[in-house]
Design a protein around this motif. Structure first.
Motif, short mmCIF file in Angstrom:
data_model
loop_
_atom_site.label_atom_id
_atom_site.label_comp_id
_atom_site.label_asym_id
_atom_site.label_seq_id
_atom_site.Cartn_x
_atom_site.Cartn_y
_atom_site.Cartn_z
N VAL A 154 0.85 -1.19 0.00
CA VAL A 154 0.00 0.00 0.00
C VAL A 154 0.89 1.24 0.00
N GLY A 155 0.54 2.18 -0.87
CA GLY A 155 1.26 3.45 -0.93
C GLY A 155 2.40 3.46 -1.93
N THR A 156 2.63 2.35 -2.60
CA THR A 156 3.72 2.27 -3.57
C THR A 156 3.16 2.31 -4.99
N THR A 157 3.86 3.01 -5.87
CA THR A 157 3.49 3.07 -7.28
C THR A 157 4.02 1.82 -7.96
N TRP A 158 3.09 0.97 -8.43
CA TRP A 158 3.45 -0.29 -9.09
C TRP A 158 3.25 -0.23 -10.60
N ILE A 159 2.54 0.78 -11.08
CA ILE A 159 2.33 0.99 -12.52
C ILE A 159 2.88 2.37 -12.85
N TRP A 160 3.67 2.45 -13.93
CA TRP A 160 4.23 3.76 -14.26
C TRP A 160 4.62 3.86 -15.73
N ASP A 161 4.77 5.11 -16.15
CA ASP A 161 5.35 5.48 -17.44
C ASP A 161 4.48 5.12 -18.65
N LEU A 162 3.17 4.92 -18.47
CA LEU A 162 2.32 4.63 -19.62
C LEU A 162 2.06 5.91 -20.41
N LYS A 183 -2.34 6.70 -25.85
CA LYS A 183 -2.47 6.23 -27.23
C LYS A 183 -3.84 6.58 -27.80
N GLY A 184 -4.62 7.33 -27.05
CA GLY A 184 -5.98 7.70 -27.44
C GLY A 184 -6.83 7.68 -26.19
N GLU A 185 -8.04 8.21 -26.30
CA GLU A 185 -8.89 8.31 -25.11
C GLU A 185 -9.09 6.95 -24.47
N GLY A 186 -8.66 6.84 -23.20
CA GLY A 186 -8.85 5.62 -22.44
C GLY A 186 -7.86 4.51 -22.75
N VAL A 187 -6.87 4.78 -23.57
CA VAL A 187 -5.88 3.76 -23.93
C VAL A 187 -4.47 4.28 -23.62
N TRP A 188 -3.73 3.52 -22.82
CA TRP A 188 -2.39 3.88 -22.40
C TRP A 188 -1.49 2.65 -22.56
N ALA A 189 -0.26 2.84 -23.02
CA ALA A 189 0.64 1.70 -23.24
C ALA A 189 2.09 2.13 -23.11
N ASP A 190 2.95 1.16 -23.34
CA ASP A 190 4.41 1.36 -23.35
C ASP A 190 4.98 1.72 -21.99
N GLY A 191 4.29 1.31 -20.93
CA GLY A 191 4.78 1.52 -19.58
C GLY A 191 5.05 0.18 -18.92
N PHE A 192 5.06 0.19 -17.59
CA PHE A 192 5.42 -1.02 -16.85
C PHE A 192 4.51 -1.22 -15.65
N VAL A 193 4.42 -2.49 -15.23
CA VAL A 193 3.72 -2.87 -14.00
C VAL A 193 4.59 -3.89 -13.29
N ILE A 194 4.65 -3.78 -11.98
CA ILE A 194 5.35 -4.77 -11.17
C ILE A 194 4.32 -5.49 -10.32
N ASP A 195 4.40 -6.80 -10.30
CA ASP A 195 3.55 -7.61 -9.42
C ASP A 195 4.21 -7.59 -8.05
N PRO A 196 3.58 -6.94 -7.05
CA PRO A 196 4.22 -6.86 -5.73
C PRO A 196 4.35 -8.22 -5.04
N ASN A 197 3.62 -9.22 -5.52
CA ASN A 197 3.70 -10.56 -4.92
C ASN A 197 5.00 -11.28 -5.24
N ASP A 198 5.56 -11.02 -6.41
CA ASP A 198 6.80 -11.71 -6.78
C ASP A 198 7.89 -10.77 -7.32
N GLY A 199 7.56 -9.50 -7.48
CA GLY A 199 8.55 -8.52 -7.92
C GLY A 199 8.85 -8.55 -9.41
N LYS A 200 8.10 -9.32 -10.18
CA LYS A 200 8.35 -9.38 -11.63
C LYS A 200 7.77 -8.15 -12.31
N ARG A 201 8.54 -7.64 -13.29
CA ARG A 201 8.13 -6.46 -14.05
C ARG A 201 7.63 -6.91 -15.42
#
Length: 166
Positions: free
Chosen positions: A88-96, A99-117
């Motif tokens: 809680v309180g950590t940014t896990w999705i960033w840099d999207l 690409k148009g209204e309601g569409v964002w891409a080319d960023g990253f997400v980290i699963d806090p359960n295993d740390g995979k990006r």
């Protein structure tokens, strides 16, 4: 005084009218159990979309991202060993990027359960009474070449997310 109030209301109306529909409060849903996992705030700043977890379901709110121990990523807004951070309180999705209204891409997400990006794409789906009964946010994590999985998040309010903490 009236002019100041009217100007403030006009600015507020412009901000609301131009906010992207992906922005706001969302509850992530586990695609296997169909149960809520976390409450998120998705927001755009300086043309980039990011997401921070505000609450986790059925877990202590001060829980560390233990599964991410020893992991860190260049460019990630969460600095240092991810396993030392609270979920809680950590940014896990960033840099999207938009690409148009309601569409964002080319960023990253980290699963806090295993740390995979993963590469991340977010798509807003307006309630249509068919496939999307309510406003839905599709969060897709990919390892590359279109290989990945999507989660479908429910629209929420700040109060809904606050209630997850109980």
């Amino acid at each position: 005084m009236k002019k100041i109030i009217m100007a403030t209301l006009a600015i507020f109306a412009v901000v609301i009218c131009f906010a992207d529909p992906a922005e706001g409060y969302w509850i992530s849903i586990d695609e296997k159990t169909n149960k809520p996992t976390a409450g998120w705030e998705i927001s755009a700043k300086d043309g980039k979309l990011s997401g921070v977890i505000l609450a986790v379901a059925d877990k202590p709110q001060d829980q560390k991202a233990d599964g991410a121990k020893g992991k860190s990523y260049a460019g990630c807004p969460a600095k240092g060993d991810l396993g030392d951070l609270t979920v809680v309180g950590t940014t896990w999705i960033w840099d999207l990027k938009n690409k148009g209204e309601g569409v964002w891409a080319d960023g990253f997400v980290i699963d806090p359960n295993d740390g995979k990006r993963y590469k991340c794409k977010i798509t807003f789906h307006k309630a249509d009474g068919g496939k999307y009964k309510t406003d839905t946010l599709e969060m897709r994590g990919e390892i590359g070449m279109g290989i990945g999985r999507s989660q479908y998040w429910k629209s929420a309010t700040a109060e809904d997310i606050e209630n997850m903490k109980k």
